[in-house]
Design an enzyme around this catalytic site. Sequence first.
Site, PDB file in Angstrom:
ATOM      1  N   TRP A  22      25.871 -71.291  -6.830  1.00  0.00           N
ATOM      2  CA  TRP A  22      25.319 -70.796  -5.565  1.00  0.00           C
ATOM      3  C   TRP A  22      24.564 -71.889  -4.810  1.00  0.00           C
ATOM      4  O   TRP A  22      23.585 -71.620  -4.101  1.00  0.00           O
ATOM      5  CB  TRP A  22      24.400 -69.580  -5.782  1.00  0.00           C
ATOM      6  CG  TRP A  22      25.114 -68.416  -6.428  1.00  0.00           C
ATOM      7  CD1 TRP A  22      25.126 -68.103  -7.736  1.00  0.00           C
ATOM      8  CD2 TRP A  22      25.947 -67.452  -5.766  1.00  0.00           C
ATOM      9  NE1 TRP A  22      25.908 -66.995  -7.966  1.00  0.00           N
ATOM     10  CE2 TRP A  22      26.418 -66.568  -6.767  1.00  0.00           C
ATOM     11  CE3 TRP A  22      26.321 -67.244  -4.440  1.00  0.00           C
ATOM     12  CZ2 TRP A  22      27.258 -65.496  -6.473  1.00  0.00           C
ATOM     13  CZ3 TRP A  22      27.146 -66.166  -4.151  1.00  0.00           C
ATOM     14  CH2 TRP A  22      27.613 -65.314  -5.157  1.00  0.00           C
ATOM     15  N   ASP A  39      36.706 -42.257  13.723  1.00  0.00           N
ATOM     16  CA  ASP A  39      35.383 -41.641  13.776  1.00  0.00           C
ATOM     17  C   ASP A  39      34.637 -42.039  15.052  1.00  0.00           C
ATOM     18  O   ASP A  39      34.779 -43.152  15.549  1.00  0.00           O
ATOM     19  CB  ASP A  39      34.569 -42.091  12.553  1.00  0.00           C
ATOM     20  CG  ASP A  39      33.151 -41.574  12.581  1.00  0.00           C
ATOM     21  OD1 ASP A  39      32.963 -40.364  12.411  1.00  0.00           O
ATOM     22  OD2 ASP A  39      32.227 -42.386  12.801  1.00  0.00           O
ATOM     23  N   GLU A  62      38.259 -38.081  16.499  1.00  0.00           N
ATOM     24  CA  GLU A  62      37.069 -37.239  16.342  1.00  0.00           C
ATOM     25  C   GLU A  62      36.251 -37.423  17.615  1.00  0.00           C
ATOM     26  O   GLU A  62      35.553 -38.409  17.773  1.00  0.00           O
ATOM     27  CB  GLU A  62      36.278 -37.659  15.099  1.00  0.00           C
ATOM     28  CG  GLU A  62      35.155 -36.709  14.738  1.00  0.00           C
ATOM     29  CD  GLU A  62      33.777 -37.325  14.847  1.00  0.00           C
ATOM     30  OE1 GLU A  62      32.793 -36.638  14.517  1.00  0.00           O
ATOM     31  OE2 GLU A  62      33.659 -38.485  15.273  1.00  0.00           O
TER      32      GLU A  62
END
Length: 667
Positions: A81, A328, A382
Amino acid sequence: MTKLAMNDPWLKPYEERIHRRMQFTRARERSITQGGDIPLEQFADGYLYYGLHRDERGSWILRESLPGAQSVYLIGSFNGWQTMSVWKLKRVDDYGNWEIKVAKDALHHGDHYRLFVHWGHGCGERIPAWATRVVQDSETGIFSAQIWAPEEEYKFKHTRPTCQDEPLMIYECHIGMSSEEGKVSGYREFQEQILPRIVDLGYNAIQIMAIQEHPYYGSFGYHVSSFFAPSSRFGSPDELKELIDTAHGLGLRVIMDLVHSHAVKNEVEGLAKYDGSRTLFFHEGPRGDHPAWDSLCFDYGRNNVIHFLLSNCKYWLEVFQFDGFRFDGVSSMLYYDHGLGEAFTSYADYFNGHQDADAMAYLTLANKLIHQVHPHAITIAEEVSGMPGLASAIEDGGFGFDYRLAMNIPDFWIKLIKEHPDEAWSPGAIWYELTNRREDEKTISYAESHDQALVGDKTLIFRLADADMYWHMSHATRSLTTDRAVALHKMIRLVTAATMNGGYLTFMGNEFGHPEWIDFPREGNGWSYHYARRQWSLADNSELLYHDLRNFDKAMVHLLDGIRSFNNLPLTQYWSHEDDQVLCFGRGNYIFVFNFHPTLAYTDYAIPVPEGHYSIILDSDAKDFGGYSLIDDAQPHYTQSTTYDGEVKDAISLYLPPRTALVLKRN
């Protein structure tokens, strides 16, 4: 004149604005496809270029677009990392594309990685926007991208179901809460344990929620962070592919709940300030914040956003073989105020300048692309405002969705149950609300959805039975309250499904009147999974009324699904009597009769119907459905001439107990 306006004279005053929207959409398409030189399908191939891939020699190449970055490093479990020069990405053009090429033995399946990005005023870790797998560390809670490159990729075995004649019968589901155990369930468990239940019930499509990766489990999947990564909470990408493939083999179409209306505010896990700036994906200032959802709103006027989202549509269709999408939050996309500040009482409210032309263009192009990639794809909007043309063909002046959710119907049932005593239920009002829709748009009818099952709301069975459902849902202890609840639960579902003009939907467990609400693990409930599950054992126990409700739903779905093109059969109202509270309508050779009266039974009740010989094929009062079998379902019914208001008509005479529904077939 557009066909949209020809079909609806009320739209004629707005014909010019419809044309301007169509012209704007065509201009946006020309812009992103370089005047048509690049096909729209090719433009949406971004997922094949960006993200982490292997080249023809097996080496790795990672590409991401970060225009505001000054330097970018690849960090991960393979290099401790750490930001190292050997892992530094190179900026390859003026558009802000960065890439790094890595030897094939430097990265391995299962490795975790993120980006470390420096920008003008700071730096920070980021999960690549195009990452296709993101996992959370069980101890630290930190999310990272993960290399998913198994030695053998999953190979699909089954072709997609393509039958278009049947009505669309959708079973809406959530993978994580599909187990009876208090835990996060998985793709494999759903495939093995829940898919057979759905097939047995007779549904022909599943709509899966919460597929795109989301940091907070309790968001129900609507605060998406990684748009190309299937949620790792439920298993691996290959397990999701196998679930979809298995569903296809069972004849089920698989619809994905797609969230392109907003994104989570998280910066490390999500797209917020991805390159240090807010505006790479989202609007700046208040327009970029959704006041009701605490999320960020995409800037659909940016070509990179259109590229990202269209590529996302194609990715799920091609890589995972989804059969379509339920989009959605479409209302939130269409309006600058997300539809929160309009009453929508007249057509002028749809053309008052408060509409987002960029978002409308995106939705239209998304539908065009989806149906180019997969001609039999299903797209469902929707959308709560009632925007005209949403589910009309693009060439007719519409947006190109195949269906829109009939969101007025569950709202109507809630209002009826809450505000009107049973004696005041109007068959005329019920008929009007269930059939009040645009003739040129198909809808998905539903009595209730997942929203009504969440904490803070109530399912229909809970509104009808309240506390009695905890103590009186067994045959031995049933009460007048649970009798009422069970009877109306069946009638509401049947009248809703039988009047559909496109399809019907139920949410997982609601078909058998699942008790209680859905409450995901959170601090307020001690991080409990007790309410984030489905109690299938209740439906399996033949001593309980839940079992009988399941039986009725199964019989209803099999009946309607078995009638070819049932949703396209003309609807004819034969009888509606307000005082008697009796409603009768027909579709083809089928007659649907409802006695909503709470106490009155009618003997030899005459109803005018087409001449013929009728047989009862579904009786909501049957013992198997939690009723009392007061009707002789084997008795044939022949029409006889009867006088109504001085006019002779053919009619059948029926015995109609209170709160009972019948389906008869003309032989």
